[in-house]
Scaffold this active site. Structure first.
Site, PDB file in Angstrom:
ATOM      1  N   GLU A 241       0.882  -1.173   0.000  1.00  0.00           N
ATOM      2  CA  GLU A 241       0.000   0.000   0.000  1.00  0.00           C
ATOM      3  C   GLU A 241       0.913   1.215   0.000  1.00  0.00           C
ATOM      4  O   GLU A 241       1.531   1.546   1.005  1.00  0.00           O
ATOM      5  CB  GLU A 241      -0.915   0.006   1.226  1.00  0.00           C
ATOM      6  CG  GLU A 241      -2.093   0.961   1.056  1.00  0.00           C
ATOM      7  CD  GLU A 241      -2.029   2.161   1.978  1.00  0.00           C
ATOM      8  OE1 GLU A 241      -1.765   3.271   1.446  1.00  0.00           O
ATOM      9  OE2 GLU A 241      -2.243   2.002   3.172  1.00  0.00           O
ATOM     10  N   CYS A 275      -2.489   9.022   3.239  1.00  0.00           N
ATOM     11  CA  CYS A 275      -2.267   8.460   1.905  1.00  0.00           C
ATOM     12  C   CYS A 275      -3.505   8.583   1.032  1.00  0.00           C
ATOM     13  O   CYS A 275      -3.401   8.747  -0.191  1.00  0.00           O
ATOM     14  CB  CYS A 275      -1.808   7.011   1.999  1.00  0.00           C
ATOM     15  SG  CYS A 275      -2.916   5.948   2.950  1.00  0.00           S
TER      16      CYS A 275
END
Length: 517
Positions: A241, A275
């Site tokens: 990720e 993020c």
């Protein structure tokens, strides 16, 4: 996105610091490669016990751990506040979401992963077919500092619920959160199924090479590539990720107050260190001026400082200040305008909210992850242009759409792993939804059924119930059996729709026919 530091030469310990004050929070060991391997070996022993438990028994243990974490949520939030600088309210929200995911993983693992029957089909009608999802063994989790509990818990909770042991390497900026999780787990369960190793990049690399069965990494795209390279040496699979450059799209019929609120919170919450945070906004030209005015109005009074009650904390990783400053400066140098904040908004510890307009699409502030409380706002002629610009970066993590009539349509056309409609980052808080990206934002999924299966391997079993009518997998197979098989397959699969022939080419509306003599 979060990056890792190199180990200072000869260091055996390191300090975690409060980014607001610079004060030492605690001192932690720098675990060596040998110590990491020893932790994995202990986890391997614990995994044998843990994986042999039933889903119900593992659920009981995880529920006990969840109870301890919940009852001590204030303690955990305070530790996150001191290590990251984020406000106590944000830390409490993060902890609450992590607890909710732990609860979902614990209660759903059995339903998702247990053995189930599947159809064997007519050709193999004499077989009983089943599939189940079995734990891989030991999972290495390398976590970030921006959400030191919620993000790694998306791997830790789901890996544990699936029957694996976990060795967790938290960020060197937030090692205390990792140690707190391992300590409370051991207190609750009594076996070292979850362990923690602390240190710098070398410690994370050692974990990749220590014989774990899979690595789940969250961090920058560049660091993710190094993790993959280290894991490739032993064919260790990975979940990555990585970074994001998420966009928010505002259609002409959107609720502009709600869209402005979402854009501001998505860009500035956690000091922009998210993020899946909003970094770009594309607004329909019919409502652009109105939206921008509402956005600026809502941003009034929003400040990042060390005062009690401040909604924005400091930039946790000092090196990120230079990145934020360079992105703002590049945007201004290339014709962009700061309608709020600007280069001077970047201080020694804090960055004030900054809104940029008229920024070229190939600028750093549009193409690269800024990871600060900044936002670019652009006018588009229609939603076609908004989609085109949204999909024009190499990232594809999250996204947001504000539209009353076309939300689902627009969301489905965005190249990203997740999209929120008329909300922001809501997908991350829903335990049943998979979380992850495409492109340079990574691959693999945490959360949801996909997140549980990510830390397992499927085990398929075919069991003969009675002797086959057609004996096919034998050297005694007869011509008659082969003919019967062909007839059966033709009956089952030979009725496909015929594709119509293309029309003959015409010239001037008249068919050109071939003349014969």
């Amino acid at each position: 996105m979060t990056t890792v530091q190199a180990r200072p030469e000869g260091a055996t310990t390191f300090e975690s610091l409060d980014p607001t004050t610079g004060d030492v929070v605690a001192t932690h060991p720098v675990h060596t490669e040998a110590e990491v391997r020893a932790a994995v070996a202990r986890a391997r022993e614990a995994a044998a016990w843990w994986s042999a438990l039933s889903f119900d028994d593992r659920e009981k243990h995880l529920t006990a751990w969840k109870g301890v974490v919940t009852r001590r949520i204030a303690q955990l939030a305070d530790l996150m506040h001191r290590e990251t600088g984020k406000p106590h309210g944000d830390a409490t929200l993060e902890a609450a979401l992590g607890i909710d995911h732990l609860g979902w993983a614990a209660t759903h693992a059995g339903k998702v992963l247990k053995r189930r029957k599947v159809s064997a089909g007519l050709v193999m009608a004499n077989q009983a077919a089943t599939v189940e999802y079995k734990p891989l063994g030991v999972i290495g989790v390398i976590g970030p500092w921006n959400y030191p509990l919620f993000t790694p818990m998306g791997s830790i909770a789901y890996a544990l619920a699936a029957g694996n042991a976990v060795v967790f390497k938290p960020s060197e900026y937030t090692p205390g959160v990792g140690e707190w999780l391992a300590q409370t787990f051991l207190e609750s369960v009594g076996h070292p199924v979850l362990q923690v190793v602390t240190g710098f990049g070398d410690t994370g690399a050692a974990l990749c090479r220590a014989g774990v069965d899979k690595v789940a990494f969250t961090g920058s795209t560049a660091t993710g590539k190094r993790v993959m390279a280290a894991c490739a040496e032993t064919l260790t699979p990975v979940v990555i990720e990585a970074g994001g450059k998420d966009a928010l799209i505002v259609d002409a019929d959107a609720d502009l107050d709600a869209a402005a609120d979402a854009a501001l919170w998505g860009a500035c919450s956690n000091a922009g260190q998210t993020c899946t945070g909003v970094e770009r906004v594309y607004v329909h030209e019919q409502v652009y001026d109105d939206f921008l005015a509402r956005l600026l109005d809502q941003a009034k009074g929003l400040r990042a400082d060390a005062q009690p009650g401040s909604q924005l904390g400091p930039i946790t990783m000092p090196k990120q200040l230079d990145v934020i400053r360079s992105h703002i400066q590049d945007a201004l140098d290339r014709g962009g305008r700061a309608v709020l904040g600007g280069v001077d908004a970047v201080g020694e510890r804090f960055v004030q909210p900054t809104i940029l307009v008229d920024v070229p699409e190939d600028s750093l502030a549009v193409q690269e992850e800024t990871f600060g409380p900044t936002l670019t706002v652009a006018k588009v002629r229609d939603m076609e242009e908004a989609i085109e610009r949204t999909n024009a970066t190499r990232y594809g993590l999250g996204s947001t759409v504000f539209s009353k009539a076309r939300g689902m349509e627009l969301a489905s056309r965005i190249r990203s792993g997740m999209t929120a409609i008329n909300g922001v980052i809501t997908f991350a808080a829903i335990p049943s939804l998979p979380f992850g990206g495409v492109g340079d934002s990574g691959f693999g999924r945490i959360h949801g059924e996909d997140g549980l299966k990510e830390f397992t391997y499927p085990k398929a079993i075919a069991r003969q119930r009675f002797k086959p009518v057609l004996a096919l997998t034998t050297f005694t197979r007869t011509d008659k059996a082969e003919q019967q098989l062909a007839q059966l397959v033709t009956m089952l699969h030979g009725r496909g729709t015929t594709i119509p022939k293309a029309p003959r080419a015409t010239t001037g509306g008249v068919n050109r026919r071939r003349r014969t003599r």
